[in-house]
Write a protein that holds these residues in place. Sequence first.
Motif, PDB file in Angstrom:
ATOM      1  N   UNK A 169       0.522  -1.341   0.367  1.00  0.00           N
ATOM      2  CA  UNK A 169       0.157   0.085   0.035  1.00  0.00           C
ATOM      3  C   UNK A 169       0.985   0.949  -0.069  1.00  0.00           C
ATOM      4  N   UNK A 170       0.325   2.216  -0.053  1.00  0.00           N
ATOM      5  CA  UNK A 170       0.927   3.058  -0.465  1.00  0.00           C
ATOM      6  C   UNK A 170       1.081   3.721   1.290  1.00  0.00           C
ATOM      7  N   UNK A 171       0.896   4.092   2.086  1.00  0.00           N
ATOM      8  CA  UNK A 171       1.588   3.961   3.443  1.00  0.00           C
ATOM      9  C   UNK A 171       2.632   3.349   3.843  1.00  0.00           C
ATOM     10  N   UNK A 172       2.061   2.265   2.948  1.00  0.00           N
ATOM     11  CA  UNK A 172       3.631   0.819   4.080  1.00  0.00           C
ATOM     12  C   UNK A 172       4.302   1.453   3.418  1.00  0.00           C
ATOM     13  N   UNK A 173       4.430   1.896   1.446  1.00  0.00           N
ATOM     14  CA  UNK A 173       5.940   2.346   0.867  1.00  0.00           C
ATOM     15  C   UNK A 173       6.371   3.418   1.899  1.00  0.00           C
ATOM     16  N   UNK A 174       5.850   4.252   2.441  1.00  0.00           N
ATOM     17  CA  UNK A 174       6.025   5.314   3.382  1.00  0.00           C
ATOM     18  C   UNK A 174       6.917   5.077   3.779  1.00  0.00           C
ATOM     19  N   UNK A 175       6.261   3.938   4.912  1.00  0.00           N
ATOM     20  CA  UNK A 175       6.565   3.805   6.106  1.00  0.00           C
ATOM     21  C   UNK A 175       8.348   3.209   5.175  1.00  0.00           C
ATOM     22  N   UNK A 176       7.910   2.060   5.160  1.00  0.00           N
ATOM     23  CA  UNK A 176       9.705   1.389   4.434  1.00  0.00           C
ATOM     24  C   UNK A 176      10.157   2.112   4.406  1.00  0.00           C
ATOM     25  N   UNK A 177      10.241   2.873   3.283  1.00  0.00           N
ATOM     26  CA  UNK A 177      10.574   3.895   3.092  1.00  0.00           C
ATOM     27  C   UNK A 177      11.470   4.512   3.697  1.00  0.00           C
ATOM     28  N   UNK A 178      11.382   5.314   4.894  1.00  0.00           N
ATOM     29  CA  UNK A 178      11.246   5.663   6.106  1.00  0.00           C
ATOM     30  C   UNK A 178      12.061   4.901   6.706  1.00  0.00           C
ATOM     31  N   UNK A 179      12.230   3.269   7.197  1.00  0.00           N
ATOM     32  CA  UNK A 179      12.562   2.389   7.648  1.00  0.00           C
ATOM     33  C   UNK A 179      14.428   2.336   7.144  1.00  0.00           C
ATOM     34  N   UNK A 180      13.692   2.041   5.698  1.00  0.00           N
ATOM     35  CA  UNK A 180      15.010   1.286   5.275  1.00  0.00           C
ATOM     36  C   UNK A 180      15.778   2.838   5.077  1.00  0.00           C
ATOM     37  N   UNK A 181      15.795   4.494   5.413  1.00  0.00           N
ATOM     38  CA  UNK A 181      16.659   5.233   5.076  1.00  0.00           C
ATOM     39  C   UNK A 181      17.540   5.323   6.905  1.00  0.00           C
ATOM     40  N   UNK A 182      17.124   3.900   7.448  1.00  0.00           N
ATOM     41  CA  UNK A 182      17.588   4.603   8.272  1.00  0.00           C
ATOM     42  C   UNK A 182      19.067   3.035   8.347  1.00  0.00           C
ATOM     43  N   UNK A 183      18.791   2.800   7.449  1.00  0.00           N
ATOM     44  CA  UNK A 183      20.120   1.359   7.619  1.00  0.00           C
ATOM     45  C   UNK A 183      21.218   2.478   7.310  1.00  0.00           C
TER      46      UNK A 183
END
Length: 69
Positions: free
Chosen positions: A54-68
Amino acid sequence: MPGLVGELLAVSAGSNWSKGDQGPGEWQPPLGSYWCVYGRSWTSMKATYELTVTEDEKNWLTKMLDTCA
């Protein structure tokens, strides 16, 4: 990321209870230091089983992966 799909991760009972069956759009690990691992694991599972995001899921995954690192 071989090995992440299907592996169980030990968490506290409280953390497991609060997450339930929610994805990244509804629940995020309380420790920001765990966001990268969780985001990679979730993304790997979605790709392996060719599941939609989902779009919301994608947004959160992007935020999470940006912490790598």
